[in-house]
Motif scaffolding. Structure first.
Motif, short mmCIF file in Angstrom:
data_model
loop_
_atom_site.label_atom_id
_atom_site.label_comp_id
_atom_site.label_asym_id
_atom_site.label_seq_id
_atom_site.Cartn_x
_atom_site.Cartn_y
_atom_site.Cartn_z
N PHE A 163 3.57 -5.98 -2.27
CA PHE A 163 2.24 -5.43 -2.34
C PHE A 163 1.89 -3.90 -1.79
O PHE A 163 2.41 -3.04 -1.80
CB PHE A 163 1.47 -6.01 -1.94
CG PHE A 163 1.65 -7.58 -2.03
CD1 PHE A 163 0.77 -7.48 -3.34
CD2 PHE A 163 2.42 -8.72 -2.02
CE1 PHE A 163 0.46 -9.50 -4.01
CE2 PHE A 163 2.06 -9.23 -1.90
CZ PHE A 163 1.56 -10.46 -2.80
N THR A 194 -1.45 -1.60 -3.63
CA THR A 194 -3.26 -2.09 -3.81
C THR A 194 -3.76 -2.91 -2.49
O THR A 194 -5.11 -3.20 -2.95
CB THR A 194 -4.00 -1.39 -5.02
OG1 THR A 194 -3.43 -2.43 -6.23
CG2 THR A 194 -3.35 0.01 -5.32
N LYS A 195 -2.72 -4.52 -3.64
CA LYS A 195 -3.63 -5.05 -2.94
C LYS A 195 -2.86 -6.05 -1.60
O LYS A 195 -2.50 -6.79 -0.74
CB LYS A 195 -2.87 -6.83 -3.68
CG LYS A 195 -3.54 -6.28 -5.49
CD LYS A 195 -3.56 -7.10 -6.11
CE LYS A 195 -4.11 -7.25 -7.52
NZ LYS A 195 -4.22 -8.15 -8.52
N ASP A 236 3.20 -5.49 -6.80
CA ASP A 236 1.46 -5.51 -6.34
C ASP A 236 0.76 -6.88 -6.72
O ASP A 236 -0.21 -6.95 -7.19
CB ASP A 236 0.71 -4.79 -7.01
CG ASP A 236 -0.64 -4.24 -6.14
OD1 ASP A 236 -0.10 -4.79 -5.43
OD2 ASP A 236 -1.19 -4.17 -6.50
N GLY A 237 1.54 -8.53 -7.16
CA GLY A 237 0.95 -9.88 -7.62
C GLY A 237 2.77 -9.93 -8.44
O GLY A 237 3.72 -9.85 -8.52
N THR A 259 -4.92 -6.93 1.02
CA THR A 259 -5.42 -8.54 1.09
C THR A 259 -4.19 -9.13 1.48
O THR A 259 -4.76 -10.63 1.95
CB THR A 259 -5.93 -8.81 -0.44
OG1 THR A 259 -6.88 -8.12 -0.70
CG2 THR A 259 -6.15 -10.03 -0.41
#
Length: 477
Positions: free
Chosen positions: A208, A210-211, A81-82, A214
């Protein structure tokens, strides 16, 4: 990998999903459903602390490589997630969008050039077959490439597809007849875009959670930016260095950007099984049937402005050539916002409640082109059309997630593949029919045709939305 080990891993995965609350289809896990649709059923390697890079054999004897992954992708806690590697994959996916839908969205500049350049004398309908076949193959081949991706041939798809795109672009620079252009631009580039598109979309769902929205939105903006830059590059270079070298420059740009994607794309988890290719009983489900019919009719008329707006303003004298060529850039530029903002709203009120009015607005705006009598009116209409049409491209995947619901989550990818393959037929026939109408009548009939089909598609989308919501109106769906 043995059947027993796969079964054990599947049981672990089911347990993890239950703990994470996947039994309920709510807003919190909606993006996880979409992730599973794009990247289904990954094996958990709990005994792997670091990447072993050891070749293994799948059930069909294909050589795959173990990659770093302690859990199934369905376990949200294991998704990065990043981080630098994850955002590098967004860049890779951005360039995939840039060189797939970005190239196709730029076809309008070629349509205008062909009418007055190397293919002068060829009917608009025949010319539009080139772009429609290109878009048709992207969606059709993309749906077929999904199961191949699931088997682990990610880099093979990306490599072959990139080669075909660059080859088609370079061969296009040598073309002088219609059949040569159709083969290079329509078929070679079309197949190439279809092969790489699945990899560019699916890879993000493994990095990813939750993101994801985006990350996907940033990557998808590549299609709009490609649709802005490629026409400008061609228009500025073609008068000075000629058609051949202007086309080659675009080929070198594709080579460079896709080269980054091929070198930097990293598969985080190993597919454990492929998705089901067909689910024919799904066509008996009214919301699914109505939604696909609606999308089919919408896409018959949706691309008329993308292909013919420049010819329209030039032939009617509404704009000078220097200003007219920017219309495609305006159309694709505003589409960038249409791929981001409505998706944020859809998270709150539901994708169907956003998609339906956006489709209706596209129909209204095409009707408005009939009465456009100034350059300012055309620019405003196109800016709005680009925004609302971007929604029709970005939201369908989320709609399929809602259509499948919590009881058919394993079929989301299958439903998407069947739906996109069916909708691709609308893209294939829409613009050639529009070209035939233009040859026989005028631009007024072109806009009426496109807007009417979008309106019919909106009607079926409304039926799908009502059927999905048990014929209730004021609900999130």
């Amino acid at each position: 990998m043995s059947r027993s080990s796969t079964s054990d891993e599947g049981e672990k995965d089911i347990g993890v999903r239950k703990e994470a609350g996947y039994g309920e289809h709510n807003e919190e896990h909606e993006h996880d459903d979409l992730a599973e649709a794009l990247q289904p059923n990954f094996a958990a390697h709990d005994d792997i602390e670091k990447s072993t890079e050891q070749p293994v054999q799948d059930g069909d004897g294909a050589t795959l490589t173990k990659v770093q992954s302690q859990y199934s992708v369905n376990n949200v806690k294991s998704v990065p997630d990043g981080g630098a590697t994850a955002w590098l994959q967004v860049l890779c996916s951005f360039f995939v969008f840039f060189n797939t839908w970005g190239i196709i969205n730029a076809f309008g500049i070629y349509q205008t050039y062909y009418e007055n350049g190397i293919l002068a004398g060829t009917s608009p309908s025949n010319l539009s077959w080139i772009g429609s076949i290109e878009a048709f193959l992207l969606m059709l081949v993309g749906s077929v490439a999904g199961p191949i991706y699931d088997k682990g041939y990610v880099h093979e798809l990306l490599g072959v597809g990139s080669f075909l795109i660059v080859l088609g672009q370079m061969m296009l620079s040598l073309c002088s007849t219609y059949w040569q252009v159709l083969l290079a631009q329509g078929i070679a580039i079309g197949i190439g875009t279809g092969l790489i598109f699945t990899s560019g979309v699916a890879i993000l769902s493994t990095y990813f959670s939750t993101k994801l929205a985006t990350a996907t939105g940033i990557a998808a903006s590549g299609s709009s930016i490609g649709g802005v830059l490629y026409p400008i590059i061609f228009y500025k270079l073609q008068p000075t260095i000629g058609f051949a070298w202007a086309t080659r420059v675009m080929g070198f740009i594709a080579l460079f950007t896709l080269g980054i994607s091929n070198l930097a794309l990293r598969v985080r988890v190993l597919p454990a099984s492929r998705r089901k290719f067909l689910d024919l009983p799904a066509w008996k489900i009214k919301p699914f049937l109505f939604f696909n019919l609606g999308s089919f009719f919408v896409f018959i008329g949706l691309y008329a402005p993308f292909f013919y707006i420049q010819s329209f303003v030039l032939q009617t004298g509404l704009m000078e050539p220097n200003l007219a060529f920017y219309l495609l850039a305006i159309l694709n530029g505003s589409s960038t916002f249409g791929r981001l903002i409505p998706n944020i709203i859809a998270d709150r009120i539901g994708p169907f409640n956003v998609l339906t009015p956006c489709a209706t607005m596209c129909a209204v705006l095409q009707y408005c082109l009939i009465s456009a009598k100034s350059s300012a009116a055309v620019i405003v209409i196109l800016a709005l059309y680009g925004f609302f049409s971007g929604t029709l491209v970005s939201l369908p995947a989320t709609c399929y997630v809602h259509l499948a619901g919590p009881t058919r989550r394993g079929l989301i990818g299958t439903w998407m593949g069947m739906g996109f393959a069916f909708v691709s037929l609308g893209i294939l026939c829409g613009t050639p029919i529009t070209g035939a109408i233009l040859a026989a009548y005028s631009f007024t009939e072109v806009w009426i045709f496109g807007a009417t089909f979008i309106l019919v598609g909106s009607f079926f989308t409304i039926l799908s939305r009502l059927a999905q919501a048990d014929w209730k109106i004021f609900v999130k769906v």
